[in-house]
Design an enzyme around this catalytic site. Sequence first.
Site, PDB file in Angstrom:
ATOM      1  N   HIS A  10       0.202   8.676   8.914  1.00  0.00           N
ATOM      2  CA  HIS A  10      -0.962   8.247   9.696  1.00  0.00           C
ATOM      3  C   HIS A  10      -1.446   9.364  10.628  1.00  0.00           C
ATOM      4  CE1 HIS A  10      -0.173   4.351   7.876  1.00  0.00           C
ATOM      5  NE2 HIS A  10       1.089   4.594   8.158  1.00  0.00           N
ATOM      6  N   GLU A  24       2.624   3.734  15.288  1.00  0.00           N
ATOM      7  CA  GLU A  24       3.342   4.431  14.222  1.00  0.00           C
ATOM      8  C   GLU A  24       3.010   5.923  14.190  1.00  0.00           C
ATOM      9  OE1 GLU A  24       4.138   4.175   9.371  1.00  0.00           O
ATOM     10  OE2 GLU A  24       2.651   2.854  10.303  1.00  0.00           O
ATOM     11  N   HIS A  78       7.613   7.345   8.013  1.00  0.00           N
ATOM     12  CA  HIS A  78       6.832   6.181   8.427  1.00  0.00           C
ATOM     13  C   HIS A  78       7.679   5.218   9.252  1.00  0.00           C
ATOM     14  CE1 HIS A  78       3.188   6.777   5.848  1.00  0.00           C
ATOM     15  NE2 HIS A  78       4.040   7.621   5.275  1.00  0.00           N
ATOM     16  N   GLU A 142      10.996   4.653   5.672  1.00  0.00           N
ATOM     17  CA  GLU A 142      10.472   3.625   6.587  1.00  0.00           C
ATOM     18  C   GLU A 142      11.562   3.339   7.607  1.00  0.00           C
ATOM     19  OE1 GLU A 142       7.550   2.313   6.872  1.00  0.00           O
ATOM     20  OE2 GLU A 142       6.533   2.293   4.920  1.00  0.00           O
TER      21      GLU A 142
END
Length: 227
Positions: A10, A24, A78, A142
């Site tokens: 992101h 995030e 992430h 993640e």
Amino acid sequence: MVRIVLDAGHGGKDSGAVGNGLREKDLTLNIVKKIGNLLAEYEGVEVHYTRTDDRFLELSERAAIANKLKADYFISVHINAGGGTGFESYIYNGQVSAATVAYQNVIHQEIMKAIGNVKDRGKKRANYAVLRETNMPAILTENLFIDNANDAAKLKSEQFLQQVAYGHVQGIVKAFGLKKKVNSQPEQKPPGGKLYRVQVGAFANRENAERLAEELKKKGYPVYIAE
């Protein structure tokens, strides 16, 4: 020379998941910078980033950066969301090399070891663009759930983010057989040239002294045992 591309998920107008006062895009950038700093202590590794600040990049741009560099490995970091808890990793769900699978096995295991008492959600596969479009072995991690209060409490800790980064690095080190630089942690002397030593403790048992010394050495402190 092993060329690693670190991708902070992101950025810019895309904040990624948000929750518990966290974004995030901020966490991923923090973690990849920590990974890069730790990797700088190793020989024969070249680190590149898809972003080093708060900017927006298309998914295809991220993959293109790694492809143009002819990277040996691509890591996209992430933070999860959706009400779960724990850590999971992904590789592409299409045709992948044996190395891609092997690297995921090693890196996933090392991250789990580093972050401690966290649920292992497993090694998974998905059709994510950054995994599909990269020409080299690639992984997407993640790292806990931003919308889970317990996970978020960990993610607010710089020490925990350092552990996450350390796990990624230990996985890379094992996967690619990297060696620490001989003088990766030189003693930092102040301008006056004086160096002040701090005695941590005295032990009647040499084994206990050596155990503490080893732990401090792992953290990069110059340590010696005096009798």
